[in-house]
Design an enzyme around this catalytic site. Structure first.
Site, PDB file in Angstrom:
ATOM      1  N   HIS A  32      20.491  -0.385  39.603  1.00  0.00           N
ATOM      2  CA  HIS A  32      19.152  -0.974  39.677  1.00  0.00           C
ATOM      3  C   HIS A  32      18.642  -1.172  38.253  1.00  0.00           C
ATOM      4  O   HIS A  32      18.576  -0.225  37.466  1.00  0.00           O
ATOM      5  CB  HIS A  32      18.237  -0.023  40.462  1.00  0.00           C
ATOM      6  CG  HIS A  32      16.847  -0.525  40.670  1.00  0.00           C
ATOM      7  ND1 HIS A  32      16.500  -1.365  41.701  1.00  0.00           N
ATOM      8  CD2 HIS A  32      15.694  -0.285  39.986  1.00  0.00           C
ATOM      9  CE1 HIS A  32      15.200  -1.627  41.648  1.00  0.00           C
ATOM     10  NE2 HIS A  32      14.687  -0.985  40.608  1.00  0.00           N
ATOM     11  N   HIS A  65      15.325  -5.869  39.269  1.00  0.00           N
ATOM     12  CA  HIS A  65      13.918  -5.738  39.670  1.00  0.00           C
ATOM     13  C   HIS A  65      13.051  -6.265  38.529  1.00  0.00           C
ATOM     14  O   HIS A  65      12.926  -5.613  37.487  1.00  0.00           O
ATOM     15  CB  HIS A  65      13.635  -4.249  39.967  1.00  0.00           C
ATOM     16  CG  HIS A  65      12.230  -3.950  40.348  1.00  0.00           C
ATOM     17  ND1 HIS A  65      11.748  -2.649  40.439  1.00  0.00           N
ATOM     18  CD2 HIS A  65      11.201  -4.751  40.688  1.00  0.00           C
ATOM     19  CE1 HIS A  65      10.479  -2.681  40.804  1.00  0.00           C
ATOM     20  NE2 HIS A  65      10.111  -3.942  40.947  1.00  0.00           N
ATOM     21  N   MET A  67       9.776  -6.877  36.835  1.00  0.00           N
ATOM     22  CA  MET A  67       8.347  -6.530  36.762  1.00  0.00           C
ATOM     23  C   MET A  67       7.767  -7.300  35.582  1.00  0.00           C
ATOM     24  O   MET A  67       7.438  -6.734  34.527  1.00  0.00           O
ATOM     25  CB  MET A  67       8.212  -5.008  36.583  1.00  0.00           C
ATOM     26  CG  MET A  67       8.564  -4.257  37.865  1.00  0.00           C
ATOM     27  SD  MET A  67       8.914  -2.517  37.587  1.00  0.00           S
ATOM     28  CE  MET A  67      10.629  -2.651  37.094  1.00  0.00           C
ATOM     29  N   GLY A 141       6.104   0.692  36.360  1.00  0.00           N
ATOM     30  CA  GLY A 141       5.867   0.796  34.914  1.00  0.00           C
ATOM     31  C   GLY A 141       6.605   1.955  34.281  1.00  0.00           C
ATOM     32  O   GLY A 141       6.997   1.876  33.124  1.00  0.00           O
ATOM     33  N   GLY A 144       9.823   8.651  36.925  1.00  0.00           N
ATOM     34  CA  GLY A 144       9.357  10.036  37.013  1.00  0.00           C
ATOM     35  C   GLY A 144       7.980  10.242  37.625  1.00  0.00           C
ATOM     36  O   GLY A 144       7.385  11.303  37.444  1.00  0.00           O
ATOM     37  N   GLY A 176       9.792   7.538  42.827  1.00  0.00           N
ATOM     38  CA  GLY A 176       9.587   8.909  43.299  1.00  0.00           C
ATOM     39  C   GLY A 176      10.514   9.325  44.427  1.00  0.00           C
ATOM     40  O   GLY A 176      10.228  10.291  45.132  1.00  0.00           O
TER      41      GLY A 176
HETATM   42  C1  DX5 Z   1       9.252   1.947  38.451  1.00  0.00           C
HETATM   43  C2  DX5 Z   1      10.653   1.376  38.544  1.00  0.00           C
HETATM   44  C3  DX5 Z   1      11.556   2.302  39.271  1.00  0.00           C
HETATM   45  C4  DX5 Z   1      11.747   3.606  38.558  1.00  0.00           C
HETATM   46  C5  DX5 Z   1      12.157   4.644  39.512  1.00  0.00           C
HETATM   47  O1  DX5 Z   1       8.467   1.099  37.706  1.00  0.00           O
HETATM   48  O2  DX5 Z   1      10.644   0.151  39.239  1.00  0.00           O
HETATM   49  O3  DX5 Z   1      12.805   1.699  39.560  1.00  0.00           O
HETATM   50  O4  DX5 Z   1      12.703   3.547  37.554  1.00  0.00           O
HETATM   51  O5  DX5 Z   1      12.199   5.837  38.822  1.00  0.00           O
HETATM   52  P1  DX5 Z   1      11.913   7.208  39.555  1.00  0.00           P
HETATM   53  O6  DX5 Z   1      12.970   7.351  40.609  1.00  0.00           O
HETATM   54  O7  DX5 Z   1      12.007   8.223  38.475  1.00  0.00           O
HETATM   55  O8  DX5 Z   1      10.538   7.122  40.163  1.00  0.00           O
HETATM   56 ZN    ZN Z   2      12.654  -0.627  40.076  1.00  0.00          ZN
END
Ligand code: DX5
Ligand code: ZN
Length: 216
Positions: A32, A65, A67, A141, A144, A176
């Site tokens: 990912h 992904h 963003m 963003g 963790g 999460g």
């Molecule tokens: C958040 C990202 C996620 C993130 C997940 O902005 O899109 O893919 O890296 O990380 P964890 O699993 O630590 O929440």
């Molecule tokens: Zn993501």
């Protein structure tokens, strides 16, 4: 079986190919790739050149992904022989239907992501055009962050719509996700789980992936 897409956001990005090899060794289904522009989300990660440089360094398919604002200007940057999904945010696209068609025209599966404050209904008119719906279970963003439970309701809502309307999009959950909530996400209908810190924060990354696989 639910698939696992570890996010390299929490990995050592200076050793991206090695980190991808670790998750491949553990049996991950995708890598990912979280692309952030510092405008749509308050963080900057990497863009097309980094994603393209990873192609050929791992056998895993890419789950990209985006963003970013105006993803329609950047989508071709992320096309590689390994790019299986490109996912854009509903909140970032004025003409979401058009952007989805743009991704599909490049031969890539198209996904739409919704932030925690965006209802499933925002995607309802185009569900039939989507290959993936990405339910954000944190505000995007950062890695963790703590899982926002209302994401569970959205997943079951999407699963019901998918059944009643005989649609075939996959449901991905991102943010999460850990070993404690993964079984419940599977139970409500998730098909792909993204996990960043829960995978790369582990002392033994391949072993952690196997632990995920065991509960999925
Ligand atoms: C958040 C990202 C996620 C993130 C997940 O902005 O899109 O893919 O890296 O990380 P964890 O699993 O630590 O929440
Ligand atoms: Zn993501």
């Amino acid at each position: 079986m639910v698939k696992l897409a570890p996010s390299v956001l929490s990995a050592d990005l200076s050793r991206l190919a090695d980190q991808a090899a670790l998750i491949e060794q553990g049996g991950a289904d995708f890598v990912h790739l979280d692309v952030m522009d510092g405008a749509f989300v308050p963080n900057i990660t990497f863009g097309g050149p980094v994603v393209r440089s990873l192609a050929g360094k791992t056998k895993l398919p890419f789950d990209v992904h985006l963003m970013i604002e105006h993803p329609e200007l950047r989508i071709p940057d992320f096309v590689t022989p390994q790019t299986e999904y490109i996912c854009v945010h509903q909140e970032a696209c004025v003409h979401l239907h058009r952007v989805i068609q743009q991704i599909k025209a490049l031969g890539i599966k198209a996904g739409a992501a919704i932030n925690p404050a965006t209802p499933v209904s925002a995607l309802e008119p185009i569900l039939g055009d989507l290959d993936m719906v990405l339910v954000m279970s944190v505000n995007p963003g950062f890695g963790g962050q703590k899982f926002i439970p209302s994401a569970m309701i959205k997943v079951s809502e999407l699963d019901e719509l998918r059944k009643s309307e005989e649609l075939s999009f996959v449901i991905e959950v991102d943010g999460g996700v850990d070993l404690t909530n993964a079984p419940a996400l599977k139970a409500v209908g998730a098909d792909i789980l993204v996990a960043g810190s829960a995978v790369f924060g582990a002392p033994d990354v391949p072993a952690r992936i196997k632990e995920f696989k065991a509960v999925l």
